[in-house]
Design a protein around this motif. Structure first.
Motif, short mmCIF file in Angstrom:
data_model
loop_
_atom_site.label_atom_id
_atom_site.label_comp_id
_atom_site.label_asym_id
_atom_site.label_seq_id
_atom_site.Cartn_x
_atom_site.Cartn_y
_atom_site.Cartn_z
N ASP A 182 60.06 73.02 86.25
CA ASP A 182 58.96 73.21 87.18
C ASP A 182 58.20 74.50 86.91
OD1 ASP A 182 59.52 70.83 88.42
OD2 ASP A 182 60.64 71.74 90.09
N GLY B 96 53.44 65.49 81.51
CA GLY B 96 51.99 65.38 81.48
C GLY B 96 51.32 66.65 81.01
N VAL B 97 51.83 67.81 81.45
CA VAL B 97 51.25 69.09 81.04
C VAL B 97 51.41 69.29 79.54
CG1 VAL B 97 51.53 71.60 81.20
CG2 VAL B 97 51.51 70.21 83.28
N ALA C 122 60.38 66.50 85.04
CA ALA C 122 59.52 65.68 85.88
C ALA C 122 58.29 65.20 85.10
CB ALA C 122 59.06 66.48 87.09
N PRO C 123 57.71 64.10 85.54
CA PRO C 123 56.47 63.62 84.91
C PRO C 123 55.39 64.68 84.83
CG PRO C 123 57.34 61.96 86.41
CD PRO C 123 58.17 63.20 86.61
N GLU C 124 55.41 65.62 85.79
CA GLU C 124 54.40 66.68 85.77
C GLU C 124 54.48 67.51 84.49
OE1 GLU C 124 53.01 70.66 88.27
OE2 GLU C 124 54.71 69.47 88.96
N LEU C 125 55.72 67.92 84.13
CA LEU C 125 55.87 68.72 82.91
C LEU C 125 55.50 67.89 81.69
CD1 LEU C 125 56.71 71.19 81.29
CD2 LEU C 125 59.08 70.39 81.41
N SER D 130 50.15 75.25 83.21
CA SER D 130 48.97 74.76 83.94
C SER D 130 48.06 75.89 84.39
CB SER D 130 49.41 73.94 85.17
OG SER D 130 50.17 72.83 84.78
N ALA E 252 56.09 74.12 83.78
CA ALA E 252 54.90 73.30 84.06
C ALA E 252 53.84 74.13 84.77
CB ALA E 252 55.29 72.09 84.91
N ALA E 253 54.27 74.95 85.73
CA ALA E 253 53.32 75.79 86.46
C ALA E 253 52.68 76.83 85.54
CB ALA E 253 54.02 76.48 87.63
#
Length: 326
Positions: free
Chosen positions: A49, A86-87, A81-84, A56, A52-53
């Motif tokens: 997380d 995706g990033v 997570a999908p967020e990472l 981004s 990813a932050a």
């Protein structure tokens, strides 16, 4: 300037080579953007997380952005997570490079989701796998060829025997041999032993100096340095025993009334070194050196598995025992 990919995964169970890859990448990046241009994430700042932050977030830096993420072998697939993902897949290859570093072993591996994300964005998977000891001479021959020199099988075996089993150190010695002998050189066992044994054996004499002088701290530090450089314990104890027996022989001959000239005729070493050994042997005495030789003989057995203790623990205990007289 080098051509940078958007993402790298540097991983494997050869931790020396993984670390060297990471260091080389960092050094190359620093030439381009300076030390302040490298973002280094580790520990709590290197969770999926948090990474990813970070990736981004906007930055005010000028030029390419470099992010190095340590410890991804501790990530679980479920945590990526999908967020990472995706990033990572959305990284702008023209402006950003992220390097994920994983020191792997049988239990800890870079998560498959991260591997897939790096591949998807057009990044590079750089894997460094540890070789079994029996495969190192073949690797040394191949690496020598890449550096423009030739080793036969015996020379490659001698290199591994003298230098140890760490590929990073083997590679440094091969690079030195290539520089010294030049492209196209064909090196024999004698060439290799002459080039690499002096330094290693001199370091063993440093360990002997500390033991004979009763310097426990110095002896432990010398021992740990040799082990960290890849010296195997059986070979190291064999060299140590040989050198300690030489010191004991000198002490006994001094006790028998022999002078330096007589000793020099049969003890082959440079004059300055012989003078030092004679002074040490005279100071230590036959009794202490005989005890040390006996203890190190037992350590040789422990190095072959004849002990319930960890071999390095056994070695440090032995060093403590033979230096306790001072």
């Amino acid at each position: 300037m080098p051509v940078w990919l958007p993402a790298y995964l540097i991983h494997g169970d050869d931790h020396d080579r993984v670390g060297e890859r990471r260091s080389r990448m960092k050094a190359t990046a620093e030439v381009e953007v300076g030390p302040e241009g490298i973002e280094h994430l580790d520990g709590d700042a290197a969770t999926p997380d948090a990474v990813a932050a970070t990736l981004s977030a906007m930055t005010l830096g000028i030029g390419r952005r470099f992010v190095i993420v340590e410890g991804v072998e501790r990530w679980k697939d479920a945590e990526v997570a999908p967020e990472l993902v995706g990033v990572v897949r959305a990284i702008d290859a023209a402006t950003t490079t992220v390097a994920f570093v994983a020191m792997e072993d049988k239990r800890l591996q870079a998560p498959a989701a991260l591997v897939a994300a790096v591949e998807k964005v057009g990044g590079a998977l750089v894997k460094e796998e540890a070789l079994k000891a029996r495969d190192l001479p073949r690797w040394a021959k191949e690496r020598a060829g890449q550096l423009g020199i030739e080793l036969d099988g015996a020379a490659a075996q001698a290199l591994v025997s003298h230098v140890g089993e760490r590929r990073v150190r083997l590679e440094r010695e091969l690079e030195k041999l290539a520089l010294e002998h030049g492209e196209g050189a064909r090196l024999s066992t004698a060439d290799v032993e002459g080039a690499v044994s002096d330094g290693a054996e001199q370091q063993v004499w440093g360990l002997v100096d500390a033991i004979v002088g009763g310097d426990r701290t110095g002896a432990v530090e010398a021992y740990l340095t040799l082990r960290a450089q890849g010296e195997s314990l059986p070979r190291l104890t064999g060299l140590l025993q040989s050198r300690m027996r030489t010191a004991l022989e000198i002490a006994r001959r001094l006790d028998a009334g022999e002078d330096r000239g007589s000793i020099a005729k049969t003890v082959r070493m440079p004059p300055w070194q012989l003078d030092r050994r004679i002074a040490e042997a005279r100071d230590a005495g036959v009794g202490a050196l005989a005890t040390a030789v006996d203890r190190i003989a037992r350590l040789e057995l422990a190095a072959r598995g004849d002990s319930t203790l960890d071999p390095d623990t056994e070695a440090i205990r032995t060093i403590g025992a033979v230096t306790a007289r001072r």
